[in-house]
Write a protein that holds these residues in place. Sequence first.
Motif, short mmCIF file in Angstrom:
data_model
loop_
_atom_site.label_atom_id
_atom_site.label_comp_id
_atom_site.label_asym_id
_atom_site.label_seq_id
_atom_site.Cartn_x
_atom_site.Cartn_y
_atom_site.Cartn_z
N GLY A 1 13.49 19.03 -0.53
CA GLY A 1 12.38 18.54 -1.35
C GLY A 1 12.26 17.04 -1.30
N PHE A 2 13.40 16.35 -1.39
CA PHE A 2 13.39 14.88 -1.36
C PHE A 2 12.79 14.38 -0.05
CE2 PHE A 2 15.25 10.76 -0.41
CZ PHE A 2 15.06 10.08 -1.61
N LEU A 3 13.23 14.93 1.07
CA LEU A 3 12.75 14.47 2.37
C LEU A 3 11.28 14.83 2.59
CD1 LEU A 3 15.94 15.38 4.36
CD2 LEU A 3 15.02 13.08 4.05
N ALA A 4 10.87 16.00 2.09
CA ALA A 4 9.45 16.36 2.19
C ALA A 4 8.60 15.39 1.37
CB ALA A 4 9.24 17.79 1.70
N GLY A 5 9.15 14.91 0.26
CA GLY A 5 8.43 13.92 -0.54
C GLY A 5 8.40 12.56 0.11
N VAL A 6 9.47 12.19 0.81
CA VAL A 6 9.56 10.87 1.44
C VAL A 6 8.41 10.63 2.41
CG1 VAL A 6 10.89 9.59 3.18
CG2 VAL A 6 12.04 10.51 1.16
N ILE A 7 7.97 11.66 3.10
CA ILE A 7 6.96 11.44 4.14
C ILE A 7 5.56 11.22 3.56
CG2 ILE A 7 8.27 13.04 5.58
CD1 ILE A 7 5.64 14.75 5.61
N THR A 8 5.35 11.53 2.28
CA THR A 8 4.01 11.52 1.73
C THR A 8 3.32 10.15 1.83
OG1 THR A 8 4.62 13.31 0.23
CG2 THR A 8 2.61 12.10 -0.27
N PRO A 9 3.96 9.04 1.41
CA PRO A 9 3.29 7.74 1.57
C PRO A 9 3.01 7.40 3.03
CG PRO A 9 5.09 7.59 -0.01
CD PRO A 9 5.24 8.91 0.66
N SER A 10 3.94 7.73 3.93
CA SER A 10 3.70 7.48 5.36
C SER A 10 2.52 8.30 5.85
CB SER A 10 4.96 7.82 6.16
OG SER A 10 6.02 6.93 5.87
N ARG A 11 2.43 9.53 5.39
CA ARG A 11 1.27 10.38 5.72
C ARG A 11 -0.04 9.72 5.30
NH1 ARG A 11 0.33 14.72 1.34
NH2 ARG A 11 -0.58 12.83 0.42
N ASP A 12 -0.06 9.19 4.07
CA ASP A 12 -1.28 8.56 3.57
C ASP A 12 -1.63 7.29 4.34
OD1 ASP A 12 -1.43 10.59 1.72
OD2 ASP A 12 -0.52 9.42 0.10
N LEU A 13 -0.60 6.55 4.75
CA LEU A 13 -0.85 5.34 5.53
C LEU A 13 -1.35 5.69 6.93
CD1 LEU A 13 2.20 3.17 4.45
CD2 LEU A 13 -0.21 2.73 3.95
N LEU A 14 -0.93 6.81 7.48
CA LEU A 14 -1.47 7.26 8.76
C LEU A 14 -2.96 7.55 8.65
CD1 LEU A 14 1.36 9.70 9.99
CD2 LEU A 14 0.80 7.43 10.93
N VAL A 15 -3.35 8.18 7.54
CA VAL A 15 -4.77 8.48 7.34
C VAL A 15 -5.55 7.18 7.18
CG1 VAL A 15 -6.46 9.63 5.87
CG2 VAL A 15 -4.24 10.69 6.26
N ARG A 16 -5.00 6.26 6.42
CA ARG A 16 -5.69 4.99 6.22
C ARG A 16 -5.85 4.25 7.54
NH1 ARG A 16 -4.64 -1.01 5.26
NH2 ARG A 16 -6.30 -1.58 3.80
N ALA A 17 -4.82 4.30 8.39
CA ALA A 17 -4.89 3.62 9.68
C ALA A 17 -5.95 4.24 10.59
CB ALA A 17 -3.53 3.66 10.37
N ALA A 18 -6.22 5.54 10.40
CA ALA A 18 -7.21 6.23 11.22
C ALA A 18 -8.63 6.07 10.69
CB ALA A 18 -6.87 7.72 11.29
N LEU B 1 0.81 -1.22 0.00
CA LEU B 1 0.00 0.00 0.00
C LEU B 1 0.84 1.26 0.00
CD1 LEU B 1 -2.94 0.82 -0.09
CD2 LEU B 1 -2.99 0.78 2.40
N GLY B 2 1.93 1.27 0.76
CA GLY B 2 2.80 2.45 0.77
C GLY B 2 3.37 2.75 -0.60
N LYS B 3 3.82 1.70 -1.30
CA LYS B 3 4.35 1.89 -2.64
C LYS B 3 3.26 2.38 -3.59
CE LYS B 3 5.88 -1.81 -4.73
NZ LYS B 3 6.77 -2.94 -5.06
N ALA B 4 2.04 1.84 -3.42
CA ALA B 4 0.93 2.28 -4.27
C ALA B 4 0.61 3.75 -4.04
CB ALA B 4 -0.30 1.42 -4.00
N PHE B 5 0.59 4.17 -2.78
CA PHE B 5 0.35 5.58 -2.47
C PHE B 5 1.42 6.46 -3.10
CE2 PHE B 5 -2.19 4.69 1.66
CZ PHE B 5 -3.36 4.72 0.95
N SER B 6 2.68 5.99 -3.06
CA SER B 6 3.76 6.81 -3.60
C SER B 6 3.65 6.97 -5.11
CB SER B 6 5.12 6.21 -3.23
OG SER B 6 5.38 5.02 -3.94
N ILE B 7 3.28 5.89 -5.81
CA ILE B 7 3.11 5.97 -7.26
C ILE B 7 1.96 6.90 -7.61
CG2 ILE B 7 2.49 4.64 -9.32
CD1 ILE B 7 3.98 2.27 -8.02
N HIS B 8 0.88 6.77 -6.87
CA HIS B 8 -0.30 7.63 -7.07
C HIS B 8 0.07 9.10 -6.87
CE1 HIS B 8 -3.66 9.77 -4.96
NE2 HIS B 8 -4.34 9.36 -6.02
#
Length: 403
Positions: free
Chosen positions: A320-337, A139-146
């Motif tokens: 920029g790279f590090l700000a982008g890195v957190i995006t899939p983790s951010r989406d997984l946090l929302v999914r977990a909630a 799911l994390g990889k899918a969120f990142s591609i999206h």
Amino acid sequence: MTIETVEGLSFPKRETTLLSFVSAAHFISHVHIMVVPALIPLLPGYFGVSFLQIGVALTVFNLVSLVVQTPMGFITDRVGAWTMLILALTLGGASFGSLALIPSYGWLLAAMVLAGVANGIYHPADYALLSASIGERRLGKAFSIHTFAGFFGTAVTPAVLLAVANQMSTGSACALAGIASVTVALVILGAAPRRAEPGKSGVVAKPTSHRLKDVATPQVMLLTLLFVLLSLSSIGISAFAVTALIKGYGADLPSASSALTAFLFAGACGVLAGGFLADRLHHHGVVASIAMVIAAMLTLAIAITHLSGLPLIFAMAGAGFLAGVITPSRDLLVRAASPRGAEGRVFGIVSTGFNIGGAIGPILFAWLVDHGYYQAVFGVTALFMVLTAALTFLPVFEKRQAA
């Protein structure tokens, strides 16, 4: 062959197809977000109005998106994410395409209302489909591609639309944005899976309740605040870094533009890297916190050291790279909630944070620039990054998805 490889991290064909459709829709959504900003130099002449009136049209688009996004999340969970996604693509395509036929300011405002409604659908529908359709370990990889697809849409739209406008006409550029959207809608309508087991094809599980209070939990409200902070830190650099570097740091336009390009391109790459990282680590809040703290340190270094040349470009790229890195983790946090079957409405709620930040950020950073506080553009951005890191570090974000 449907046997998964690499310890379950490779996408089966069914998931690959679905992810392709959803990512294509997300790409189009970002194309539509950029149509008016990309064509701003040409739109006053096209519609016979001032730049301020074009700005009002952009405000209408964002305010409508803000208002409708949460209701669209509830509707998505009721009627189905595929149906809503096709509706968004069709409505958005018709809105922008119609500007080629009706070049009047009154219709521009009406089209922005319709486009704002369409924009409010994408995140609830996209994330509901991904959450219910992609295997947990992928799911994390899918969120990142999206997310990368959206970043790519943002990056290519200005160059493509301006080229079309210069070679043909402003109306032709609007028509292209509309035609591309309707084309994707037709492809999805004809090829997307319509029936399958919940969690395997994008047929979202039936939610246990449709009441707002059952999904607007304290955790979801904190995630909405997280999206506000992320939006504010993004706006600070993407919209005002070039001005701050030129006026406050003595950079020339090519150098400042190169630094911003490095930030945006590295951010897109960071999203992809973050997806692979998120699928291999379980403490998504910690991942997001560490990445954002380092990004804040790099941004603060830009604020206080007057970097220039390659050091500036590397610092911007790193942030920029590090700000982008957190995006899939951010989406997984929302999914977990999100309670199961309520992913659409929860993503609809938290995504309003982008619109809130989008309304506040330009005013704040424009005030700093107008008053000559150029270093503060980066300093305040770093502050928002630190606040983001502090928020994602809270233990509440380590909970699993509710049943």
